[in-house]
Design a protein around this motif. Structure first.
Motif, PDB file in Angstrom:
ATOM      1  N   PRO A  15      -3.848  14.325   8.484  1.00  0.00           N
ATOM      2  CA  PRO A  15      -2.406  14.567   8.626  1.00  0.00           C
ATOM      3  C   PRO A  15      -1.777  15.163   7.372  1.00  0.00           C
ATOM      4  O   PRO A  15      -2.182  14.855   6.261  1.00  0.00           O
ATOM      5  CB  PRO A  15      -1.839  13.180   8.907  1.00  0.00           C
ATOM      6  N   GLU A  16      -0.784  16.019   7.578  1.00  0.00           N
ATOM      7  CA  GLU A  16       0.001  16.574   6.478  1.00  0.00           C
ATOM      8  C   GLU A  16       1.170  15.633   6.228  1.00  0.00           C
ATOM      9  O   GLU A  16       1.993  15.410   7.103  1.00  0.00           O
ATOM     10  CB  GLU A  16       0.525  17.966   6.851  1.00  0.00           C
ATOM     11  N   LEU A  17       1.261  15.060   5.025  1.00  0.00           N
ATOM     12  CA  LEU A  17       2.299  14.092   4.703  1.00  0.00           C
ATOM     13  C   LEU A  17       3.067  14.542   3.466  1.00  0.00           C
ATOM     14  O   LEU A  17       2.540  15.275   2.635  1.00  0.00           O
ATOM     15  CB  LEU A  17       1.679  12.714   4.443  1.00  0.00           C
ATOM     16  N   PRO A  18       4.324  14.094   3.326  1.00  0.00           N
ATOM     17  CA  PRO A  18       5.078  14.423   2.116  1.00  0.00           C
ATOM     18  C   PRO A  18       4.439  13.771   0.880  1.00  0.00           C
ATOM     19  O   PRO A  18       3.657  12.827   0.995  1.00  0.00           O
ATOM     20  CB  PRO A  18       6.467  13.855   2.369  1.00  0.00           C
ATOM     21  N   ASP A  19       4.788  14.270  -0.296  1.00  0.00           N
ATOM     22  CA  ASP A  19       4.238  13.719  -1.533  1.00  0.00           C
ATOM     23  C   ASP A  19       4.568  12.239  -1.669  1.00  0.00           C
ATOM     24  O   ASP A  19       5.682  11.809  -1.386  1.00  0.00           O
ATOM     25  CB  ASP A  19       4.786  14.474  -2.742  1.00  0.00           C
ATOM     26  N   GLU A  21       3.270   9.815   0.123  1.00  0.00           N
ATOM     27  CA  GLU A  21       2.927   9.100   1.359  1.00  0.00           C
ATOM     28  C   GLU A  21       1.412   9.130   1.545  1.00  0.00           C
ATOM     29  O   GLU A  21       0.726  10.026   1.076  1.00  0.00           O
ATOM     30  CB  GLU A  21       3.599   9.753   2.565  1.00  0.00           C
ATOM     31  N   HIS A  22       0.900   8.112   2.250  1.00  0.00           N
ATOM     32  CA  HIS A  22      -0.537   8.022   2.494  1.00  0.00           C
ATOM     33  C   HIS A  22      -0.782   7.823   3.982  1.00  0.00           C
ATOM     34  O   HIS A  22      -0.034   7.097   4.639  1.00  0.00           O
ATOM     35  CB  HIS A  22      -1.134   6.838   1.734  1.00  0.00           C
ATOM     36  N   PRO A  23      -1.824   8.451   4.531  1.00  0.00           N
ATOM     37  CA  PRO A  23      -2.148   8.204   5.935  1.00  0.00           C
ATOM     38  C   PRO A  23      -2.662   6.772   6.101  1.00  0.00           C
ATOM     39  O   PRO A  23      -3.289   6.223   5.200  1.00  0.00           O
ATOM     40  CB  PRO A  23      -3.242   9.224   6.243  1.00  0.00           C
ATOM     41  N   VAL A  24      -2.369   6.183   7.230  1.00  0.00           N
ATOM     42  CA  VAL A  24      -2.832   4.817   7.488  1.00  0.00           C
ATOM     43  C   VAL A  24      -4.337   4.853   7.723  1.00  0.00           C
ATOM     44  O   VAL A  24      -4.845   5.661   8.483  1.00  0.00           O
ATOM     45  CB  VAL A  24      -2.105   4.219   8.712  1.00  0.00           C
ATOM     46  N   SER A  25      -5.033   3.990   7.048  1.00  0.00           N
ATOM     47  CA  SER A  25      -6.478   3.892   7.208  1.00  0.00           C
ATOM     48  C   SER A  25      -6.874   2.430   7.119  1.00  0.00           C
ATOM     49  O   SER A  25      -6.029   1.548   7.051  1.00  0.00           O
ATOM     50  CB  SER A  25      -7.202   4.713   6.136  1.00  0.00           C
ATOM     51  N   GLU A  26      -8.174   2.177   7.108  1.00  0.00           N
ATOM     52  CA  GLU A  26      -8.616   0.797   7.016  1.00  0.00           C
ATOM     53  C   GLU A  26      -8.225   0.174   5.676  1.00  0.00           C
ATOM     54  O   GLU A  26      -8.230  -1.029   5.523  1.00  0.00           O
ATOM     55  CB  GLU A  26     -10.119   0.669   7.259  1.00  0.00           C
ATOM     56  N   LEU A  27      -7.836   0.988   4.699  1.00  0.00           N
ATOM     57  CA  LEU A  27      -7.381   0.442   3.422  1.00  0.00           C
ATOM     58  C   LEU A  27      -6.017  -0.217   3.560  1.00  0.00           C
ATOM     59  O   LEU A  27      -5.659  -1.075   2.773  1.00  0.00           O
ATOM     60  CB  LEU A  27      -7.323   1.550   2.369  1.00  0.00           C
ATOM     61  N   ALA A  28      -5.236   0.181   4.562  1.00  0.00           N
ATOM     62  CA  ALA A  28      -3.916  -0.396   4.783  1.00  0.00           C
ATOM     63  C   ALA A  28      -3.929  -1.404   5.928  1.00  0.00           C
ATOM     64  O   ALA A  28      -2.888  -1.779   6.424  1.00  0.00           O
ATOM     65  CB  ALA A  28      -2.925   0.719   5.099  1.00  0.00           C
ATOM     66  N   SER A  29      -5.102  -1.837   6.329  1.00  0.00           N
ATOM     67  CA  SER A  29      -5.237  -2.753   7.457  1.00  0.00           C
ATOM     68  C   SER A  29      -4.959  -4.188   7.035  1.00  0.00           C
ATOM     69  O   SER A  29      -5.278  -4.579   5.915  1.00  0.00           O
ATOM     70  CB  SER A  29      -6.652  -2.641   8.019  1.00  0.00           C
ATOM     71  N   PRO A  30      -4.384  -5.007   7.928  1.00  0.00           N
ATOM     72  CA  PRO A  30      -4.152  -6.407   7.594  1.00  0.00           C
ATOM     73  C   PRO A  30      -5.418  -7.269   7.705  1.00  0.00           C
ATOM     74  O   PRO A  30      -5.382  -8.444   7.416  1.00  0.00           O
ATOM     75  CB  PRO A  30      -3.116  -6.852   8.626  1.00  0.00           C
ATOM     76  N   MET A  31      -6.540  -6.673   8.127  1.00  0.00           N
ATOM     77  CA  MET A  31      -7.774  -7.447   8.274  1.00  0.00           C
ATOM     78  C   MET A  31      -8.959  -6.649   7.735  1.00  0.00           C
ATOM     79  O   MET A  31      -8.873  -5.441   7.561  1.00  0.00           O
ATOM     80  CB  MET A  31      -8.011  -7.794   9.743  1.00  0.00           C
ATOM     81  N   GLN A  32     -10.044  -7.357   7.465  1.00  0.00           N
ATOM     82  CA  GLN A  32     -11.248  -6.705   6.977  1.00  0.00           C
ATOM     83  C   GLN A  32     -12.003  -6.043   8.112  1.00  0.00           C
ATOM     84  O   GLN A  32     -11.848  -6.406   9.273  1.00  0.00           O
ATOM     85  CB  GLN A  32     -12.175  -7.723   6.324  1.00  0.00           C
TER      86      GLN A  32
END
Length: 59
Positions: A15-19, A21-32
């Protein structure tokens, strides 16, 4: 010296995001662990929305 960028090697689905901002990935997940490709569905489902195809043979 760094190699020149190769546009054919860039992931077109990223995704193209503004400066800042980060795309949601497993790094932003509430669980392992890896995230489900089915979204927020909880298994087992009450019913399965699948109908097996039936082949009619012409004789």
């Amino acid at each position: 010296m760094a190699k020149p960028a190769r546009p054919g090697r860039i992931d077109p689905t990223w995704p193209e995001l503004p400066d800042g901002e980060h795309p949601v990935s497993e790094l932003a997940s509430p669980m392992q662990g890896s995230l489900s490709p089915f979204g927020d569905l909880e298994f087992p489902l009450d019913s399965v929305p699948y109908e097996h195809p039936i082949t009619k043979i012409n004789k």
